[in-house]
Design a protein around this motif. Structure first.
Motif, PDB file in Angstrom:
ATOM      1  N   TRP A   1      86.097-109.206  -8.332  1.00  0.00           N
ATOM      2  CA  TRP A   1      87.554-109.003  -8.451  1.00  0.00           C
ATOM      3  C   TRP A   1      88.137-109.603  -9.722  1.00  0.00           C
ATOM      4  O   TRP A   1      89.178-109.148 -10.199  1.00  0.00           O
ATOM      5  N   GLN A   2      87.498-110.628 -10.290  1.00  0.00           N
ATOM      6  CA  GLN A   2      88.060-111.236 -11.495  1.00  0.00           C
ATOM      7  C   GLN A   2      87.911-110.339 -12.718  1.00  0.00           C
ATOM      8  O   GLN A   2      88.702-110.431 -13.658  1.00  0.00           O
ATOM      9  N   ALA A   3      86.916-109.464 -12.711  1.00  0.00           N
ATOM     10  CA  ALA A   3      86.667-108.606 -13.874  1.00  0.00           C
ATOM     11  C   ALA A   3      87.253-107.215 -13.727  1.00  0.00           C
ATOM     12  O   ALA A   3      87.560-106.567 -14.731  1.00  0.00           O
ATOM     13  N   PHE A   4      87.395-106.744 -12.480  1.00  0.00           N
ATOM     14  CA  PHE A   4      87.766-105.352 -12.257  1.00  0.00           C
ATOM     15  C   PHE A   4      88.940-105.224 -11.289  1.00  0.00           C
ATOM     16  O   PHE A   4      89.154-106.085 -10.438  1.00  0.00           O
ATOM     17  N   ASP A   5      89.657-104.119 -11.419  1.00  0.00           N
ATOM     18  CA  ASP A   5      90.637-103.749 -10.403  1.00  0.00           C
ATOM     19  C   ASP A   5      89.926-103.075  -9.237  1.00  0.00           C
ATOM     20  O   ASP A   5      88.711-102.836  -9.276  1.00  0.00           O
TER      21      ASP A   5
ATOM     22  N   GLU B   1      94.471-104.598 -14.688  1.00  0.00           N
ATOM     23  CA  GLU B   1      95.860-104.193 -14.462  1.00  0.00           C
ATOM     24  C   GLU B   1      96.565-105.229 -13.596  1.00  0.00           C
ATOM     25  O   GLU B   1      97.734-105.574 -13.836  1.00  0.00           O
ATOM     26  N   ARG B   2      95.846-105.750 -12.609  1.00  0.00           N
ATOM     27  CA  ARG B   2      96.413-106.753 -11.713  1.00  0.00           C
ATOM     28  C   ARG B   2      96.887-107.985 -12.491  1.00  0.00           C
ATOM     29  O   ARG B   2      98.017-108.439 -12.344  1.00  0.00           O
ATOM     30  N   ARG B   3      95.991-108.503 -13.357  1.00  0.00           N
ATOM     31  CA  ARG B   3      96.340-109.728 -14.069  1.00  0.00           C
ATOM     32  C   ARG B   3      97.380-109.471 -15.157  1.00  0.00           C
ATOM     33  O   ARG B   3      98.248-110.322 -15.414  1.00  0.00           O
ATOM     34  N   ALA B   4      97.331-108.317 -15.795  1.00  0.00           N
ATOM     35  CA  ALA B   4      98.335-107.985 -16.813  1.00  0.00           C
ATOM     36  C   ALA B   4      99.739-108.023 -16.220  1.00  0.00           C
ATOM     37  O   ALA B   4     100.668-108.581 -16.814  1.00  0.00           O
ATOM     38  N   LYS B   5      99.886-107.460 -15.031  1.00  0.00           N
ATOM     39  CA  LYS B   5     101.195-107.465 -14.371  1.00  0.00           C
ATOM     40  C   LYS B   5     101.595-108.873 -13.950  1.00  0.00           C
ATOM     41  O   LYS B   5     102.759-109.256 -14.052  1.00  0.00           O
ATOM     42  N   GLU B   6     100.621-109.660 -13.488  1.00  0.00           N
ATOM     43  CA  GLU B   6     100.909-111.048 -13.124  1.00  0.00           C
ATOM     44  C   GLU B   6     101.401-111.849 -14.323  1.00  0.00           C
ATOM     45  O   GLU B   6     102.244-112.736 -14.186  1.00  0.00           O
ATOM     46  N   GLU B   7     100.884-111.520 -15.502  1.00  0.00           N
ATOM     47  CA  GLU B   7     101.290-112.232 -16.721  1.00  0.00           C
ATOM     48  C   GLU B   7     102.585-111.688 -17.313  1.00  0.00           C
ATOM     49  O   GLU B   7     103.092-112.216 -18.298  1.00  0.00           O
TER      50      GLU B   7
ATOM     51  N   VAL C   1     102.769-102.215 -18.356  1.00  0.00           N
ATOM     52  CA  VAL C   1     101.591-101.486 -18.799  1.00  0.00           C
ATOM     53  C   VAL C   1     101.647-100.014 -18.430  1.00  0.00           C
ATOM     54  O   VAL C   1     102.371 -99.603 -17.520  1.00  0.00           O
ATOM     55  N   ILE C   2     100.873 -99.248 -19.185  1.00  0.00           N
ATOM     56  CA  ILE C   2     100.574 -97.859 -18.848  1.00  0.00           C
ATOM     57  C   ILE C   2      99.062 -97.744 -18.748  1.00  0.00           C
ATOM     58  O   ILE C   2      98.331 -98.272 -19.600  1.00  0.00           O
ATOM     59  N   VAL C   3      98.600 -97.067 -17.725  1.00  0.00           N
ATOM     60  CA  VAL C   3      97.168 -96.977 -17.464  1.00  0.00           C
ATOM     61  C   VAL C   3      96.688 -95.543 -17.695  1.00  0.00           C
ATOM     62  O   VAL C   3      97.272 -94.591 -17.169  1.00  0.00           O
ATOM     63  N   GLY C   4      95.656 -95.416 -18.521  1.00  0.00           N
ATOM     64  CA  GLY C   4      95.013 -94.125 -18.740  1.00  0.00           C
ATOM     65  C   GLY C   4      93.685 -94.087 -18.023  1.00  0.00           C
ATOM     66  O   GLY C   4      92.918 -95.047 -18.074  1.00  0.00           O
ATOM     67  N   LYS C   5      93.396 -92.961 -17.338  1.00  0.00           N
ATOM     68  CA  LYS C   5      92.153 -92.842 -16.589  1.00  0.00           C
ATOM     69  C   LYS C   5      91.460 -91.526 -16.901  1.00  0.00           C
ATOM     70  O   LYS C   5      92.113 -90.529 -17.225  1.00  0.00           O
ATOM     71  N   PHE C   6      90.130 -91.559 -16.778  1.00  0.00           N
ATOM     72  CA  PHE C   6      89.390 -90.313 -16.965  1.00  0.00           C
ATOM     73  C   PHE C   6      88.045 -90.440 -16.264  1.00  0.00           C
ATOM     74  O   PHE C   6      87.406 -91.491 -16.284  1.00  0.00           O
TER      75      PHE C   6
ATOM     76  N   ILE D   1      94.896-103.503 -24.025  1.00  0.00           N
ATOM     77  CA  ILE D   1      94.662-104.888 -23.605  1.00  0.00           C
ATOM     78  C   ILE D   1      93.607-105.003 -22.502  1.00  0.00           C
ATOM     79  O   ILE D   1      93.250-106.117 -22.108  1.00  0.00           O
ATOM     80  N   GLY D   2      93.093-103.866 -22.010  1.00  0.00           N
ATOM     81  CA  GLY D   2      92.082-103.947 -20.964  1.00  0.00           C
ATOM     82  C   GLY D   2      91.325-102.647 -20.821  1.00  0.00           C
ATOM     83  O   GLY D   2      91.859-101.563 -21.094  1.00  0.00           O
ATOM     84  N   ALA D   3      90.060-102.767 -20.385  1.00  0.00           N
ATOM     85  CA  ALA D   3      89.224-101.586 -20.164  1.00  0.00           C
ATOM     86  C   ALA D   3      88.221-101.886 -19.062  1.00  0.00           C
ATOM     87  O   ALA D   3      87.700-103.002 -18.982  1.00  0.00           O
TER      88      ALA D   3
END
Length: 447
Positions: free
Chosen positions: A180-184, A341-347, A351-356, A386-388
């Motif tokens: 959980w610390q590395a991934f959503d 995404e979780r930690r970005a929002k906590e900080e 954000v905008i998230v792109g997925k594919f 800021i994250g991938a």
């Protein structure tokens, strides 16, 4: 008394690269590396001793890298640092005088003394010592039921390797998701599903209350009263900085016992540097202290320290860690860099998230093709990455390195959308569906 110009304490990734880089940059200086163990383990390779390699001796970092660079190697232990007189006292040999000192003493496994039975026989913390690891390997031969406490990278990798060796494996993680610390959640779910499909018992969101047994472990009791049969327990609960030698010398450490360093890896004491797991880590995005202890981070810090031992001649400062990870669980590879995404929002980031989602070869009918899922996290106002996070085939390992560089350089969704790539049917996704470009375009459409 032994004399040297540059003394490095610690022989793992950070220490080795500091020594070899310093010798290349300052060719006229005498460089000595001192370590406690006769051999050095590849830190990230330790889980694979217990499934793939079957021998800790196959997981060594060769000494040739140090010796061929002209670095002197001494097997001993530094027991005291006299920073005023620039002298290191040794357990077995005489003292060493130095001009510059680099502390690279690494980390130690967390021992859960709050769990009753943590000290029973066959409860194994993971030490980076070849003899110790081979002893565990030999003991596990006749054991079938293994409980791994901790669902981070080390715990998950141990669980996978022990399962490949035919053991009955249960992994217990106190958080709601493994990794959980590395991934959503999406990537965590893919990783957990991969483990479950390969018959690992995954238990999350629950604590271990007791380790039970008469002299040696027999069961693991959870906080809900459930008991799991266990011939052995692997402690994969993380590590803490090994900074005692620095603390005893009066070198400043932070509240988590990591040695305080600046962006050039200088400590509070003149002419003393620290790199690797024993040194403080700050987040690239928030400048907060974060416990991200990785060999790859140590390697970067080693180069920064080594190049600036004799004045700040090379502006290769450490601007902070971006927490870049990769692993493989059975047939799936996983990579992450930067903020979730979780930690970005906590900080407080908007954000905008792109997925594919695509295939990692083209056409998808090629043998060995894997589904690749990519998530990119951008700052809404600037479009800066800021994250991938990625799951897929083995191409994930290098793709996350590309994205790590993109994060470090502050690239935007627009730049990544037009990122030029080399593609090949057997090696990569299709050029018309390359995941980095496509996930970036997905984010752009949401602005």
């Amino acid at each position: 008394m032994i004399k040297t110009d540059i003394l490095i304490i610690g022989g793992s990734a950070g220490g080795i690269l500091t020594a070899t880089t310093a010798k290349k940059v300052f060719t006229d200086k005498k460089v000595m590396l001192i370590r406690k163990t006769k051999t050095v383990m590849v830190p990230c390779g330790i889980p694979y001793i217990f499934g793939t390699l079957k021998d800790a001796g196959k997981n060594r970092i060769p000494d040739a890298m140090i010796l061929n660079a002209g670095v002197e190697l001494l097997i001993d232990e530094v027991v005291k640092i006299d920073k005023e007189n620039k002298i290191a006292s040794l357990a077995e040999n005489e003292e060493i005088s130095y001009d510059k000192l680099v502390i690279a003493t690494g980390s130690l496994p967390i021992i859960p003394k709050f769990i009753n039975g943590y000290d029973l026989n066959n409860v194994f913390p993971i030490l980076k010592d070849e003899e110790y690891l081979n002893d565990i390997l030999n003991k596990l031969v006749n054991m079938q039921n293994i409980v791994v406490i901790g669902g981070g990278f080390i715990g998950v990798e141990f669980a996978e390797q022990l399962k490949k060796d035919g053991k009955n494996v249960t992994i217990v993680e106190v958080a709601e998701k493994c990794l959980w610390q590395a991934f959503d959640n999406k990537i965590c779910d893919i990783a957990e599903q991969e483990m479950k499909e390969n018959n690992i018992n995954v238990m999350t969101g629950i604590k271990v209350k007791n380790i039970l047994g008469n002299e040696k472990v027999e069961e693991v009791e959870l906080e809900n009263g459930e008991r799991i049969k266990a011939d052995a327990v692997i402690l994969g609960m993380g590590v803490v900085p090994n900074s005692n030698i620095a603390k005893e010398a009066g070198i400043k450490v932070n509240e988590k016992s990591a040695i305080v360093v600046d962006e050039y890896m200088r400590t509070s004491e003149k002419d003393i540097f620290a790199v690797g797991d024993c040194a403080e880590k700050t987040c690239l995005f928030t400048n907060k202290n974060i416990p991200i202890l990785l060999a790859s981070t140590a390697a970067m810090e080693a180069k920064v320290a080594a190049c600036n031992l004799y004045g700040l001649k090379y502006l290769r400062e450490n601007k902070g860690t971006i927490s870049a990870f990769s692993t493989k669980i059975f047939n799936k590879s996983f990579g992450a860099a930067g903020l979730t995404e979780r930690r970005a929002k906590e900080e407080g980031f908007e954000v905008i998230v792109g997925k594919f989602t695509t295939m990692d070869k083209h056409p998808g009918s090629l043998p060995g093709t894997n589904t690749l899922d990519l998530t990119l996290i951008f700052v809404r106002t600037s479009g800066v990455l800021i994250g991938a996070q990625i799951s897929g085939g083995e191409s994930v390992g290098e793709m996350i390195n590309i994205l790590s560089l993109a994060i470090q350089k502050g690239l935007t969704a627009n730049e990544l959308n037009t990122f030029q790539v080399a593609t090949h049917p057997l090696l990569t996704s299709s050029p018309i569906a390359y995941p980095i470009n496509a996930a970036s375009l997905d984010a752009l459409t949401k602005y």
